[in-house]
Design an enzyme around this catalytic site. Structure first.
Site, PDB file in Angstrom:
ATOM      1  CD  GLU A 186       5.460  -8.319  -3.042  1.00 22.08           C
ATOM      2  OE1 GLU A 186       4.645  -9.211  -3.334  1.00 22.08           O
ATOM      3  OE2 GLU A 186       6.152  -7.737  -3.903  1.00 22.08           O
ATOM      4  CG  HIS A 219     -23.454   4.993  -0.526  1.00 24.19           C
ATOM      5  ND1 HIS A 219     -24.632   5.512  -0.056  1.00 24.19           N
ATOM      6  CD2 HIS A 219     -22.753   6.032  -1.055  1.00 24.19           C
ATOM      7  CE1 HIS A 219     -24.655   6.810  -0.321  1.00 24.19           C
ATOM      8  NE2 HIS A 219     -23.526   7.157  -0.911  1.00 24.19           N
ATOM      9  CE  LYS A 265       7.402 -15.491  -6.746  1.00 22.39           C
ATOM     10  NZ  LYS A 265       8.547 -14.635  -7.003  1.00 22.39           N
TER      11      LYS A 265
HETATM   12  O1  PA5 Z   1       7.205  -6.192  -6.229  1.00 24.81           O
HETATM   13  C1  PA5 Z   1       7.711  -7.288  -6.474  1.00 24.81           C
HETATM   14  O2  PA5 Z   1       8.922  -7.496  -6.368  1.00 24.81           O
HETATM   15  C2  PA5 Z   1       6.851  -8.412  -6.975  1.00 24.81           C
HETATM   16  O3  PA5 Z   1       5.492  -8.074  -6.892  1.00 24.81           O
HETATM   17  C3  PA5 Z   1       7.186  -8.751  -8.408  1.00 24.81           C
HETATM   18  O4  PA5 Z   1       7.024  -7.603  -9.200  1.00 24.81           O
HETATM   19  C4  PA5 Z   1       6.321  -9.882  -8.942  1.00 24.81           C
HETATM   20  O5  PA5 Z   1       6.460 -11.012  -8.128  1.00 24.81           O
HETATM   21  C5  PA5 Z   1       6.715 -10.226 -10.363  1.00 24.81           C
HETATM   22  O6  PA5 Z   1       8.058 -10.548 -10.419  1.00 24.81           O
HETATM   23  P1  PA5 Z   1       8.847 -10.568 -11.783  1.00 24.81           P
HETATM   24  O7  PA5 Z   1       8.901  -9.177 -12.305  1.00 24.81           O
HETATM   25  O8  PA5 Z   1      10.190 -11.099 -11.441  1.00 24.81           O
HETATM   26  O9  PA5 Z   1       8.092 -11.478 -12.709  1.00 24.81           O
END
Ligand code: PA5
Length: 466
Positions: free
Chosen positions: A293, A322, A436
């Protein structure tokens, strides 16, 4: 067992050791000026109030006290803690809890060592429903963790749980079993907490989800589970100290980033993290999210289109010897492997010599399982090296909160340095927004009518069902 002292062994990245596929001394020194420039930018960003994860190892003792107090309150009324959260709000707690209590932690009931930690990390009803079936609602607390306070998966879990708790225990008792961890000022959870007396903790605004395991996001659940969160932070602080140098070869985080980016530029698009310990698999999954990410980006900082990113893969030794190793040994030269090895497994089983006349078994007799798995890790790294397949190892002295703190900080800093080298922003995630919004459209959220229409246009329906 050594409490900390994680080391990076990168011999099998070097041309002089593995041949032409390795990096030469000039390749590495050539990366040094880029690292120095990125180091300066990171310093400026930190001074400017960004990169808040760097401050977490030294966060205030009042906050830690409040976390421990809350954990003590929750443990006094509940045996289990269910974390309602996803992605960066879930993976860190899982990684540390799995590492310290073991992959089989659910097999035991909660004991004096702390609450059992269940982490939802999905809104899949089959899994989440089964999780709720497993716990005794009267003896369960729920940590609702969402920095934004609007993530659909987390909020839907919260709504389901809140109604369940209220129906079973009444409103007052339901609220006692809840704790919110969210933005310090805004968002839906803050809004709700204005009217309903729920315990609440803030996530520093300059700490993004995937960099937040050392904030209340990870610390509260981990304290509830009985882990030494102070020691976790101490380990992170020790690694922060070890990563102060701007010099590439003296800074393990920068070196790790430079190796990954150096090999990525040579076509190694895949980065495999392969711990030789089942209990560290959660850490590999946490790292996969952090790396993917943070670094998978369409645009560079100057606005140009780059579409960069190295695909992380979570593997496990010796299991994947394996399963995936064949591909790593003989498949495309597009992978770099990061091994995690353990100096001490914390326990061992000796192998009895039951069949001295069968050579294929008798060599095992008198040795131990730790010796075997350590030999397998060494043999696998050497075998890859012999085929010109680069790898490096993070050598962990053992598994302890301090060691995990070190590894977490090391990998977080390496990730932002890699972002600097790739000239992208490792702190945002613009690519996850569209799906989203389209889901909001499909679910009929107000203000997302346009996305609902867009979805209709994009949806191929069942036209190509075979
Ligand atoms: O690393 C990130 O920013 C994302 O993976 C968020 O943690 C995830 O989308 C969850 O978001 P939130 O904490 O706003 O619910």
């Amino acid at each position: 067992m050594a409490k900390r002292g994680v080391k990076l062994d990168y011999a099998y990245c070097l041309e002089e050791v593995i041949g032409a596929q390795g990096l030469s001394a000039q390749d590495i020194s050539g990366l040094a000026p880029q690292v120095a420039r990125a180091h300066q930018r990171l310093g400026e960003q930190h001074q400017g109030g960004e990169l808040g994860f760097m401050d977490l190892p030294g966060q205030s003792s009042e906050l830690l006290d409040a976390i421990l107090e809350q954990a003590a309150r929750l443990s006094s009324i509940a045996d289990d803690l269910v974390v309602l959260g996803i992605g960066g709000s879930a993976l860190g707690a899982t990684a540390v809890d799995m590492a310290l209590k073991g992959a089989l932690r659910y097999a035991q009931p909660a004991g004096p060592e702390g609450m059992r930690l269940f982490v939802a990390d999905n809104s899949d009803p089959r899994f989440f429903g089964a999780m709720l079936d497993r716990v005794d609602l009267e003896r369960t607390a729920f940590a609702v963790i969402s920095k934004s306070g609007s993530t659909a998966e987390t909020m839907s879990q919260f709504l389901v749980v809140k109604e369940l708790l209220e129906r079973r225990l009444g409103k007052k008792e339901a609220l006692r079993r809840l704790v919110f961890i969210t933005d310090p000022e805004k968002g839906n959870l803050r809004l709700i907490a204005k009217d309903e007396p729920v315990a609440i903790f803030g996530v520093p605004p300059n700490v993004g989800g995937r960099y937040s395991v050392l904030s209340p996001v990870g610390l509260l659940p981990l304290a509830c589970a009985g882990h030494d969160v102070q020691a976790l932070l101490e380990g992170a602080a020790a690694m922060a100290e070890a990563c102060k140098s701007p010099e590439l070869t003296k800074n393990p985080a920068y070196l790790l980033a430079a190796l990954n980016v150096g090999f990525y530029r040579r076509g190694r698009n895949i980065l495999v993290m392969m711990p030789y310990a089942t209990d560290l698999f959660g850490l590999a999954q946490w790292f996969a999210q952090l790396w993917a990410e943070s670094l998978g980006k369409a645009q560079a900082l100057d606005g140009s289109t780059v579409n960069v990113g190295q695909t992380p893969v979570a593997a496990m030794g010796a299991t994947d010897q394996h399963s995936q190793l064949q591909l790593y040994m003989e498949g495309p030269q597009d992978k770099l492997i990061m091994f995690l090895t353990l100096g001490n497994y914390g326990r061992d089983l000796s192998i009895p010599d039951l069949y001295p006349r069968i050579d294929a078994l008798s060599y095992l007799g008198g040795r131990s399982l730790a010796e075997l798995v350590q030999a397998e890790a060494r043999a696998t790294t050497a075998a890859l090296a012999s085929q010109g397949r680069p790898s490096y190892s993070l050598r962990l002295p053992g598994i302890s909160p301090e060691v995990l703190g070190e590894v977490i900080y090391l990998l977080e800093l390496a990730t932002v340095m890699a972002g600097g080298l790739l000239k992208i922003n490792p702190l945002d995630q613009p690519g996850v927004e569209l799906s989203k919004k389209l889901s909001y459209g499909l679910m009929g959220r107000k203000g997302f009518e346009q996305e609902a229409k867009q979805m209709e246009a994009l949806d191929a329906g069942d036209n190509y069902l075979v």
